[in-house]
Design a protein around this motif. Structure first.
Motif, short mmCIF file in Angstrom:
data_model
loop_
_atom_site.label_atom_id
_atom_site.label_comp_id
_atom_site.label_asym_id
_atom_site.label_seq_id
_atom_site.Cartn_x
_atom_site.Cartn_y
_atom_site.Cartn_z
N ILE A 266 0.85 -1.19 0.00
CA ILE A 266 0.00 0.00 0.00
C ILE A 266 0.89 1.23 0.00
O ILE A 266 1.72 1.43 0.88
N ALA A 267 0.70 2.05 -1.03
CA ALA A 267 1.48 3.27 -1.17
C ALA A 267 0.62 4.45 -0.73
O ALA A 267 -0.57 4.48 -0.99
N LYS A 268 1.24 5.38 -0.03
CA LYS A 268 0.56 6.64 0.23
C LYS A 268 1.63 7.72 0.36
O LYS A 268 2.80 7.40 0.56
N LYS A 269 1.20 8.97 0.21
CA LYS A 269 2.15 10.05 0.36
C LYS A 269 2.66 10.05 1.81
O LYS A 269 1.88 10.32 2.72
N TRP A 270 3.90 9.76 2.13
CA TRP A 270 4.96 9.38 1.24
C TRP A 270 5.71 8.20 1.85
O TRP A 270 6.85 8.30 2.23
N ASP A 271 5.00 7.09 1.95
CA ASP A 271 5.68 5.89 2.44
C ASP A 271 5.02 4.62 1.90
O ASP A 271 3.97 4.67 1.26
N TRP A 272 5.69 3.50 2.17
CA TRP A 272 5.25 2.21 1.67
C TRP A 272 4.90 1.31 2.85
O TRP A 272 5.64 1.23 3.82
N ARG A 273 3.79 0.60 2.73
CA ARG A 273 3.37 -0.35 3.77
C ARG A 273 3.26 -1.72 3.10
O ARG A 273 2.78 -1.83 1.96
N PHE A 274 3.70 -2.77 3.81
CA PHE A 274 3.68 -4.12 3.26
C PHE A 274 2.86 -5.02 4.18
O PHE A 274 3.08 -5.05 5.39
N GLU A 275 1.88 -5.74 3.62
CA GLU A 275 1.01 -6.60 4.42
C GLU A 275 1.14 -8.04 3.92
O GLU A 275 0.97 -8.32 2.74
N TYR A 276 1.43 -8.93 4.87
CA TYR A 276 1.72 -10.33 4.52
C TYR A 276 0.50 -11.19 4.78
O TYR A 276 -0.44 -10.79 5.50
N ALA A 277 0.52 -12.42 4.22
CA ALA A 277 -0.64 -13.31 4.28
C ALA A 277 -1.03 -13.65 5.72
O ALA A 277 -2.19 -13.94 6.00
N LEU B 81 -3.85 12.66 14.46
CA LEU B 81 -3.41 11.43 13.82
C LEU B 81 -4.58 10.72 13.13
O LEU B 81 -4.45 10.18 12.03
N MET B 82 -5.73 10.70 13.81
CA MET B 82 -6.86 9.92 13.31
C MET B 82 -7.70 10.71 12.30
O MET B 82 -8.26 10.15 11.37
N ASP B 83 -7.81 12.03 12.52
CA ASP B 83 -8.63 12.88 11.65
C ASP B 83 -7.88 14.18 11.41
O ASP B 83 -8.23 15.23 11.96
N PRO B 84 -6.83 14.11 10.59
CA PRO B 84 -5.85 15.21 10.49
C PRO B 84 -6.46 16.55 10.09
O PRO B 84 -5.91 17.59 10.43
N ASN B 85 -7.60 16.54 9.38
CA ASN B 85 -8.13 17.80 8.89
C ASN B 85 -9.16 18.43 9.82
O ASN B 85 -9.70 19.48 9.52
N ALA B 86 -9.41 17.76 10.98
CA ALA B 86 -10.42 18.29 11.90
C ALA B 86 -10.04 19.69 12.39
O ALA B 86 -10.86 20.60 12.41
N LYS B 87 -8.79 19.84 12.82
CA LYS B 87 -8.30 21.16 13.26
C LYS B 87 -6.96 21.40 12.61
O LYS B 87 -5.93 20.90 13.04
N LEU B 88 -7.01 22.21 11.56
CA LEU B 88 -5.83 22.43 10.72
C LEU B 88 -5.05 23.65 11.21
O LEU B 88 -5.62 24.71 11.40
N MET C 163 -2.36 15.82 5.16
CA MET C 163 -1.91 14.67 5.95
C MET C 163 -2.93 13.52 5.84
O MET C 163 -4.12 13.72 5.95
N PRO C 164 -2.42 12.29 5.58
CA PRO C 164 -3.32 11.14 5.56
C PRO C 164 -3.70 10.72 6.98
O PRO C 164 -2.97 10.98 7.92
N SER C 165 -4.86 10.08 7.11
CA SER C 165 -5.29 9.60 8.42
C SER C 165 -4.56 8.32 8.79
O SER C 165 -4.25 7.50 7.93
N PHE C 166 -4.24 8.17 10.08
CA PHE C 166 -3.60 6.94 10.55
C PHE C 166 -4.59 6.06 11.32
O PHE C 166 -4.20 5.19 12.07
N LYS C 167 -5.87 6.35 11.09
CA LYS C 167 -6.92 5.55 11.72
C LYS C 167 -6.76 4.08 11.34
O LYS C 167 -6.63 3.75 10.16
N GLY C 168 -6.76 3.20 12.32
CA GLY C 168 -6.62 1.77 12.04
C GLY C 168 -5.18 1.34 11.77
O GLY C 168 -4.92 0.16 11.56
N GLN C 169 -4.28 2.30 11.75
CA GLN C 169 -2.88 1.95 11.47
C GLN C 169 -1.98 2.12 12.69
O GLN C 169 -0.81 1.76 12.66
#
Ligand code: CUA
Length: 317
Positions: A109-120, A279-286, A294-300
């Protein structure tokens, strides 16, 4: 120019099963070009001198008839070369786009600006793809935001990662080692910093680490150090400096307990809740002066990890 383990002067090491073949084809095209460049240049200069106008009263040649023999020669020979290039290239392309049936599947999974790898087995790694040697690995890749591209020069493989669809890529690493991954599609400010590594392990060592979910045995226990490690691994440092310089996002130096001015004119005190929300809702208070990028880190990030990040931010006085 190419050797079994090294790419030579122009190329990085050949670290996958297809690398040597890709380089052979590249070299063939390269030397073919050198040859015809030299041939055409030398002949052009030679003819320009041989058939130049020698005297002022020399008349230009009239309309010349064509030479069937010559025209067939310069049509058939290049066509044969093109045919060789097509068959060679197409066969290699088919090999490279058809993963073996027994390939180990890893989601990317790619997102600005890093790579995440998920295994079986549910394990995840960030910025580091861990694979066994001499085993085909199939990557199923997706993007959370914009177009990225996954490129491992040592493996000679590259594939776009496109939002809204899956793309695949496969490779088989020849030996244990570490290889650089680049994002090779311009994806915004920190595109050039969107890096990762491929770590190739011997099969038994891979199995051991895979079975333990790639737990890092050297992971720091201290919350500040653990937070700092997360901060690096998850790519936070791509946008947030820790030394006061302004980046894509606000610096985190001295931010703890400070009153920050928001884009809507209000002000917010930076405390546990504000960091968690950001972290969870980055655009709530900018924060004023920064875009909603900024991407959300919810669930991550789990609660432990959020706590570690807060501890790290607190330490940035
Ligand atoms: Cu992701 Cu460039």
């Amino acid at each position: 120019m190419s050797s079994p383990n090294g790419g030579g002067f122009w190329m990085p090491p050949q670290a996958s099963t297809v690398a040597a073949e890709v380089d052979s084809l590249f070299d063939f095209i390269l030397y073919l070009n050198y040859f015809f460049f030299a041939l055409i240049t030398v002949l052009a200069i030679y003819f320009a001198m041989k058939y130049r106008r020698r005297r002022a009263d020399q008349e230009a040649a009239g309309q010349l008839d064509h030479s069937m023999k010559l025209e067939w020669t310069w049509t058939v020979i290049p066509s044969l070369f093109l045919f060789v290039l097509f068959v060679w290239g197409f066969r290699l392309f088919l090999d490279m786009s058809t993963p073996p049936a027994d390939a180990l599947e890893v989601r990317v999974i790619a997102k600005k600006w890093d790579w995440r790898f998920e295994y079986a087995n549910g394990a995840k790694t960030y910025g580091e793809l861990i694979v066994p040697e001499k085993q085909a690995v199939k990557l199923v890749m997706a993007s959370e935001d914009v177009l990225h591209s996954f490129f491992v020069p040592d493996f000679r493989v590259k594939q776009d990662v496109v939002p809204g669809r899956y793309t695949t890529l496969w490779f088989e690493a020849l030996a244990p080692g570490t290889h650089q991954v680049f994002c090779t599609e311009y994806c915004g400010t920190k595109h050039s910093g969107m890096l990762a590594t491929v770590t190739v392990l011997p099969p038994d060592e891979f199995k051991k680490r895979y079975d333990s979910g790639f737990e890092d045995p050297n992971a720091p226990k201290d919350p500040v150090a653990a937070g700092q490690q997360l901060f690096t691994q998850r790519g936070c440092m791509a946008c947030h400096s820790v030394d006061g310089t302004k980046g894509v996002g606000p610096t985190l130096k001295g931010i703890w307990d400070a009153e920050e001015k928001m884009a809507d004119g209000s002000s917010v005190k930076v405390d546990d809740n504000y960091i968690r929300e950001s972290l969870m809702d980055p655009n709530a208070k900018l924060v004023a002066g920064f875009g909603p990028v900024m991407p959300s880190f919810k669930g991550q990030l789990d609660d432990q990890q959020v706590n570690d990040l807060i501890a790290f931010i607190k330490s940035l006085k």
